[in-house]
Design a protein around this motif. Structure first.
Motif, short mmCIF file in Angstrom:
data_model
loop_
_atom_site.label_atom_id
_atom_site.label_comp_id
_atom_site.label_asym_id
_atom_site.label_seq_id
_atom_site.Cartn_x
_atom_site.Cartn_y
_atom_site.Cartn_z
N THR A 85 27.93 22.19 -16.98
CA THR A 85 27.59 21.19 -15.96
C THR A 85 28.79 20.87 -15.08
O THR A 85 28.64 20.59 -13.89
N HIS A 86 29.99 20.95 -15.66
CA HIS A 86 31.16 20.73 -14.81
C HIS A 86 31.29 21.87 -13.81
O HIS A 86 31.41 21.66 -12.60
N LYS A 87 31.21 23.08 -14.33
CA LYS A 87 31.42 24.27 -13.49
C LYS A 87 30.43 24.34 -12.34
O LYS A 87 30.80 24.62 -11.19
N GLY A 134 19.20 23.45 -5.65
CA GLY A 134 18.62 22.50 -6.60
C GLY A 134 19.25 22.56 -7.99
O GLY A 134 18.87 21.78 -8.87
N LEU A 135 20.21 23.47 -8.18
CA LEU A 135 20.78 23.66 -9.53
C LEU A 135 21.59 22.44 -9.98
O LEU A 135 21.48 21.99 -11.12
N LYS A 136 22.38 21.90 -9.05
CA LYS A 136 23.21 20.74 -9.39
C LYS A 136 22.34 19.59 -9.92
O LYS A 136 22.60 19.03 -10.99
N GLN A 137 21.27 19.28 -9.19
CA GLN A 137 20.40 18.18 -9.58
C GLN A 137 19.72 18.50 -10.92
O GLN A 137 19.60 17.63 -11.78
N ALA A 138 19.28 19.74 -11.06
CA ALA A 138 18.57 20.11 -12.30
C ALA A 138 19.48 19.96 -13.52
O ALA A 138 19.06 19.43 -14.55
N LEU A 139 20.74 20.41 -13.39
CA LEU A 139 21.66 20.32 -14.52
C LEU A 139 22.02 18.87 -14.83
O LEU A 139 22.09 18.45 -15.99
N GLN A 140 22.24 18.10 -13.76
CA GLN A 140 22.66 16.72 -13.98
C GLN A 140 21.53 15.87 -14.56
O GLN A 140 21.77 14.84 -15.17
N ALA A 141 20.28 16.34 -14.38
CA ALA A 141 19.13 15.59 -14.89
C ALA A 141 18.74 16.04 -16.30
O ALA A 141 17.78 15.51 -16.86
N ALA A 142 19.48 16.97 -16.88
CA ALA A 142 19.01 17.57 -18.14
C ALA A 142 20.02 17.49 -19.29
O ALA A 142 20.22 18.47 -20.00
N PRO A 143 20.63 16.34 -19.50
CA PRO A 143 21.64 16.30 -20.59
C PRO A 143 21.04 16.51 -21.97
O PRO A 143 21.76 16.86 -22.90
N GLU A 144 19.75 16.30 -22.12
CA GLU A 144 19.14 16.45 -23.45
C GLU A 144 18.21 17.67 -23.52
O GLU A 144 17.32 17.74 -24.36
#
Lengths: 263, 380
Positions: free
Chosen positions: B327-329, B242-252
């Motif tokens: 987020t890229h990594k 779930g890390l990928k989704q969590a990071l991509q949903a949290a730019p702010e």
């Protein structure tokens, strides 16, 4: 260059030690190419033969510390199409900007036997505080490779390939293990690249000779220095050297004092 | 292939000599400047016998071991990318001629390398860079040549590092593939041997020059115990589900501001990362205006120039640069290359001068997605 007229180069000295000008004379392998590409019209360190201005490229060493120099720099600017400051004095005020943090009369009284003959300003300021500067080359002293790069870029009409990032990137590119992570306080993470990470390659922390990098987080670095055992005075002194008056370094040094090391 | 044999400590010397006799420059771990780094070695005596490393976030030091282990450390400041993908390379040189210009390619790789002591996480890192430089639509000629010529002697970790999290990333500690030979150090009061797994025909060919005996069941069991000990002692953990989704949903997310207050934007994390591959090119001309040279150098997403386009840098604020890297990594890399860009080696944790820990930063965002809604819009 195939053009008939070679660009005229002038080198000017203000308050400084001459070390940056000497970097130009130290370009032994490139000096003949330089003399072929430009007409060295005014360079007293190298020759007493002086051609009159205007000059296509002026290299300015040193800071402004006297009212006479504060006027003279305007004359230099008026005679120069393109003005490049070389070194920490010209770019940030140099080590002599330590006077900016104290009363210059106290220094004069302490140093000179006959202080009445000394006429000086209360501050040491960079050239950019007085006239428009087209390019600032960092370093105490400058790196001769970067100087050649700046001159070659001027001749070709291109931007100099000089990076503004941290010393750390140069350290890693040459494969030097981080001295700070091994326990030695280092200014590399907040210092502008250009020296090739010289001090860490000799297992010393960076002294910040090239001044602040593009986005220096000096407060975070100072906290880590404290974690490594540095006291407030150590931190103040580290930021108060050749680039003491560069704003990020000035501000960080002012946040640290002598309180935990009286006297 | 797939065969296991056992060599004595002296056999390692024979292996180094055989690789050198095969015309290779042998690169391996050695102690220099207070660290275990990778450099040319000629002899078993160059290896870090009896040394280990102590690592924490932002801290690294060497200590003497009680035994004479040759590979009794984890990973240091260097990664193999500095040999496969050097920090600075001339791409081409152009010289003015009478009626035009002549272009010559940059130097092609000269030496054939043998790497000794490649860890499982590092094999995964090399495989990730292969995707970028070899399998992609624009292969890098020099990387491909160096990679094709490299002989890889992997080594299983017998102990874990405090900043390692390969178990979380499923990249180790056991070496699973991608090697010519793989070693497991078998060391106790009665012996100092190495179990060797042969992983390629080139590996089998070299072993003809190295005295060895068939591996016994006891050798295999001792090797398994060593790797199990490393896995059990792993220092850090990263929850990847779930890390990928969590990071991509949290730019702010508020955490980006908090880490930016600590981050030096010095670029150390990207330089030591064994998968980071970003470069810049700089063009140089000489004083006479007769020669131009294009040089490629390691670059970092933490520099302003990295995202400079007409009018300024896209990622001016430090928070934007740290967010781009993390987020890229850990997330966008998966969309781009099909795997995470992180192999869990822990270098970015150890070699961050202020000890920012990628596993802590990722967990802070994954575990508190609600904070993402407390938007900060300035200075994105």
């Amino acid at each position: 260059m195939s053009s008939a007229r070679k660009p005229k180069l002038a080198v000017w000295k203000f308050a400084s030690c001459d070390g940056c000008q000497l970097s130009l004379l130290d370009c032994e392998d490139e000096l003949l190419d330089l003399a072929g590409a430009v007409s060295i019209a005014n360079f007293l360190e190298a020759s007493s033969a002086v051609q009159p201005g205007p000059y296509d490229l002026s290299l300015v060493e040193g800071s402004i510390t006297t009212s006479h120099d504060a006027e003279r720099i305007h004359k230099v600017r008026r005679q120069s199409k393109y003005l490049v400051t070389i070194g920490a004095c010209a770019t940030a005020g140099g080590i002599q900007a330590l006077r900016n943090f104290a009363d210059v009369n106290d220094f004069i009284a302490a140093v000179y036997a006959s202080p009445q003959y000394i006429s000086t300003l209360a501050t040491s300021t960079p050239i950019s505080a007085h006239v428009k500067v087209d390019y600032e080359l960092r370093g105490c002293p400058i790196d001769k490779g970067q100087l050649i790069e700046v001159i070659a870029a001027f001749l070709a009409g291109r931007k100099p390939a000089v990076a503004a990032h941290s010393v750390c990137i140069e350290c890693k590119q040459r494969g030097t293990p981080c001295v700070m992570v091994q326990g030695t306080p280092c200014l590399g993470p907040v210092t502008h690249a250009g020296c090739g990470a010289l001090c860490p390659s000799y297992r010393r922390g960076c002294y910040g000779c090239f001044g602040p990098m593009e986005t220096p987080n000096t407060a975070a670095l100072a906290r880590e220095w404290q974690a490594l055992g540095a006291i407030s005075r150590d931190i103040q002194r580290a930021f108060r050297t050749f680039n003491a008056a560069a704003e990020p370094f000035r501000k960080e040094s002012t946040a640290h004092g002598d309180q935990d090391h009286p006297g | 292939m797939g065969t296991n044999v056992t060599i004595a400590r002296d056999g390692l010397q024979a292996l180094i000599e055989a690789l050198r006799a095969d015309g290779r420059e042998v690169i391996g771990p050695t102690v220099r400047e207070g660290a275990i780094i990778y450099d040319a070695i000629r002899d078993i005596a160059d290896l870090p016998a009896g040394w280990t490393d102590r690592q924490e976030a932002g801290r690294y030091g060497l200590e003497q071991r009680a035994d004479g282990a040759l590979f009794g450390y984890t990973v240091g400041p260097h990664a193999w990318k500095q040999f496969l993908f050097p920090a600075r390379e001339t791409l081409w040189t152009m010289r003015r001629t009478g009626d035009g210009a002549e272009v010559t390619d940059g130097a092609t790789p000269a030496s054939r390398h043998a790497f000794i002591g490649v860890r499982s996480c590092e094999l995964h890192a090399i495989a990730i860079q292969d995707k970028v430089f070899v399998s992609g639509p624009y292969p890098d000629t020099n990387y491909r040549a160096r990679r094709a010529d490299a002989f890889i002697v992997a080594v299983n970790c017998g102990q874990a590092g405090n900043t390692c999290f390969c178990v979380s990333m499923r990249t180790g500690p056991k070496v699973e593939g991608g090697f010519d030979l793989s070693l497991t150090e078998l060391l106790d009061d009665t012996r100092h041997d190495f179990l060797i797994a042969i992983g390629s025909e080139a590996g089998a060919a070299i072993m003809q020059h190295v005295p060895h005996r068939p591996a016994t069941a006891a050798d295999l069991s001792a090797a398994d115990s060593a790797v199990a000990r490393a896995a059990a002692g792993i220092g850090r953990h990263l929850q990847t589900e779930g890390l990928k989704q969590a990071l991509q949903a949290a730019p702010e997310h508020r955490r980006w501001d908090e880490v930016a207050a600590r981050c030096l934007t010095c670029g150390n994390c990207t330089m030591v990362c064994p998968t980071c591959f970003c470069t810049t090119v700089r063009d140089h001309t000489d004083l006479a205006g007769n020669t131009a040279r294009r040089v490629r150098e390691w670059d970092s997403c933490f520099t302003l120039d990295f995202s400079y386009i007409h009018g300024g840098s896209v990622r001016h604020a430090p928070r934007a640069r740290y967010r781009q890297w993390l987020t890229h990594k850990l997330a966008n890399w998966i969309d781009q290359f099909g795997t995470s860009g992180c192999v869990g080696c822990g270098r970015c944790i150890t070699w961050c001068p202020v000890g920012i820990d990628i596993t802590e930063e990722a967990a802070a965002i994954a575990n508190a997605p609600a904070a993402a809604r407390e938007a900060h819009h300035e200075g994105a």
